[in-house]
Design an enzyme around this catalytic site. Structure first.
Site, mmCIF file in Angstrom:
data_model
loop_
_atom_site.group_PDB
_atom_site.id
_atom_site.type_symbol
_atom_site.label_atom_id
_atom_site.label_comp_id
_atom_site.label_asym_id
_atom_site.label_seq_id
_atom_site.Cartn_x
_atom_site.Cartn_y
_atom_site.Cartn_z
ATOM 1 C CD GLU A 82 -2.447 93.829 19.007
ATOM 2 O OE1 GLU A 82 -1.250 94.199 19.320
ATOM 3 O OE2 GLU A 82 -3.250 93.524 19.640
ATOM 4 C CD GLU A 86 0.323 91.639 22.183
ATOM 5 O OE1 GLU A 86 0.276 91.974 23.466
ATOM 6 O OE2 GLU A 86 0.255 91.765 21.205
#
Ligand code: IFM
Length: 465
Positions: A363, A177
């Site tokens: 995720e 991320e």
């Protein structure tokens, strides 16, 4: 629009997942390990930030977290109990290189060697994230991600970890991320290093992407045999209405949250509207010749983290540049909505518009204020619903032809949820932080039965036999 990957899979109405489909669980170093001053580990920006007054709710820090550094063996046994065939974890850069560069801390590296061996002994495939937000503080002290050199330091670090674990790790992720590292850390200031400056944030973004590219190149040069990818947190963005100003706002939000990352990595260019959007903030002077070629170095797979779907409208306070997100009707404790269809949309989008690489949901999950009831059970029915509906959405995308090869719920166990501290629980295992007891929640029981139903561990045993 490119056609979807036409690769044929055996699929039927009962959703046959391709052989070797990765059914896992995910964590990250600073969120679970604790032991921040042990065996030579150096401080990271999250040690510094979490100790800053007011930075994290209730003053929580990762000092002890889930004490996984000491409890890793019994934690790996829980993964077996859960029935996953894979486990995604991250390496703490400052355990391996306490000051980010220079001499290797062998004790730190050895911890991850034991972890990888422990996983393999249990027939669990390791997936290693090299950078999950915990930059060594010593590198921050010389500019952190705003300093171009940090990309080279990352590449050196990636090579060191790869040379130590490369013979046993089949899946590598360079960054987790980069959106959060760049924008939450350098523009919003809610994450380490707590900077609030847009030009610095965009510079950091570029250097993070450059670090990714250089890391990939280093692993390739070192003869990596595992597969190499990156994980982006992508959002599904649509316009709140057909009004041109809302459509334009949605496009800007999509630029900011998605395209600034997808385009350089998968197309080798910043989006055409990026320069106009950042006009007056930065002239992209930080982009050097050859950078975008490095950033778009070929990958083997692509990781998608999914949490948010947004309807965007024009922001009346800043109609030319801003956007406003339509508030969710039923917000979760994180203030976002639960919209599994967004996962399907994102998987389709990446496959339709960007790449034929295999995709992995690295995720997805929901934070709840879980508690242990008098029967010693944790009834997280909402999370069960979340997992079930998101697995369904991902499966629909797969059945449509998206080359989906894995799914990792966030998270294996409750952990340090960054600026929210320990109050926001994301785990399938409840962690009692006073005793470090782990208690399987209803979601762990549900996921375990799902994993049995899909035969998650069968392909691996078949390969072994
Ligand atoms: O806990 C985080 C994780 O570190 C990165 N992705 C989102 C999770 C939940 O907020």
């Amino acid at each position: 629009r490119r056609p979807l990957n036409p690769r044929k899979k055996t699929m039927n109405s009962e959703n046959t997942y391709p052989p070797g489909f990765l059914w896992g669980a995910a964590t990250a170093a600073y969120q679970i390990e604790g032991a921040v001053a042990e065996d030579g580990r150096g401080p990271s920006i999250w040690d510094t930030f979490s100790h800053r007054a007011g930075a994290v709710l209730r003053g929580d820090t990762g000092d002890t977290a889930c004490d996984h550094y000491h409890r890793w063996e019994s934690d790996l046994d829980l993964l077996v109990e859960l029935g996953v065939n894979s486990y995604r974890f991250s390496v703490a850069w400052s355990r391996v290189l306490p000051t980010g560069a220079g001499p290797v801390n062998q004790a730190g590296l050895d911890f991850y060697g034991r972890l990888v061996d422990g996983l393999l002994e249990r027939d669990i495939v390791p997936m290693v994230t090299l950078y999950h937000w915990d930059l060594p503080q010593a590198l921050q002290d010389v500019g952190g991600w705003a300093n171009r050199d940090t990309a080279d330091r990352f590449a050196d670090y990636a090579g060191i970890v790869h040379r130590s674990l490369g013979d046993r790790v089949p899946y590598w992720l360079t960054l987790n991320e980069p959106y959060c590292s760049a924008f939450v850390g350098h523009l919003e200031g809610r994450h380490a290093p707590g900077i609030r400056d847009e030009a610095t944030a965009v510079t950091a973004l570029h250097h993070l992407l450059l670090a990714h590219g250089k890391g990939v190149q280093t692993l390739r040069a070192d003869g990596v045999t595992g597969q190499v990818g990156i994980t982006l947190n992508l959002t599904s963005v649509r316009a709140g209405s057909e009004a041109p100003e809302d459509v334009a706002a949605a496009r800007r939000l999509d630029l900011y949250e998605n395209r600034m990352f997808l385009d350089p990595i998968l197309r080798g260019e910043y989006p055409a509207d990026a320069r106009a959007f950042y006009d007056g903030v930065t002239g992209f002077e930080f982009v050097h010749d050859g950078d975008l070629e490095t950033i778009s170095a070929p990958l083997d797979y692509f990781g998608v983290n999914y949490y948010e779907r947004h309807a965007a409208v024009a922001d009346p306070r800043d109609p030319a540049r801003g956007w406003a997100k339509v508030p969710p009707a039923e917000p979760t404790i994180s203030g976002i909505s639960v919209e599994p269809v967004g996962l399907k949309e994102i998987l389709h989008r990446v496959a339709d518009e960007y790449t034929t690489l295999p995709l992995i949901v690295t995720e997805t999950g929901q934070a709840l204020f879980d508690y242990v009831d008098p029967e010693r059970e944790v009834n997280d029915a909402e999370r069960v619903h979340f997992y079930r509906s998101h697995i369904e959405a991902a499966t629909e995308a797969m059945n449509d032809g998206v080359d989906l090869v894995g799914f990792f719920p966030w998270s294996f166990m409750d952990n340090f949820e960054w600026a929210w501290g320990y109050g926001h629980r994301f785990g399938m295992y409840f962690v009692d932080y006073a005793t470090q007891e782990r208690i399987p929640k209803q979601s762990a029981h549900w996921y375990a039965s799902w994993l049995r139903e899909v035969g998650a561990r069968e392909p691996l045993s078949a390969l072994r036999a």
